[in-house]
Design an enzyme around this catalytic site. Sequence first.
Site: not given
Ligand code: ADP
Ligand code: MG
Length: 140
Positions: A11, A51, A59, A87, A93, A104, A114, A117, A128
Amino acid sequence: MSVERTLSIIKPDATRRNLTGKINAKFEEAGLRIIAQKRIHLTKAQAGEFYKVHAERPFYDELCEFMASAPVVVQVLEGEGAVAKNREVMGATNPADADAGTIRAEFAESVGENSVHGSDAPETAAAEIAYFFAGTELVG
Ligand code: ADP
Ligand code: MG
């Protein structure tokens, strides 16, 4: 367990800090093979489409802005159980919850910014991967 492919994105927070090589080393040390990779600068619309599953989350707009704020590196990782393994290597996350040694835990700046992805299931991985790569670009 079978050989799988998963989509990874390095990212903008990580490309800005020149961390592509350090993150790729984590994948390779875990036995994941980078079989396709390209650096692109997403538009906000492209980030929004990628997304869209999160469109109702509070968010979402911030996430799309962030993903379009600097280049990303999109990549396909291949290996035994690659979806779950990636993962594990990524960590939780929220970096505050991520296990020591994960990407992370070491590199992420916040729950939003973070660093990486990773697809969450083989079915989402296939969709994807197809969003970013033609079949001819995947060289295992
Ligand atoms: P992951 O990337 O671990 O699969 P998610 O699919 O839940 O997590 O969320 C997608 C992305 O959205 C996260 O990697 C992060 O960049 C962002 N995100 C998730 N939760 C939050 C939050 N509470 N506040 C801000 N950004 C968030
Ligand atoms: Mg995800």
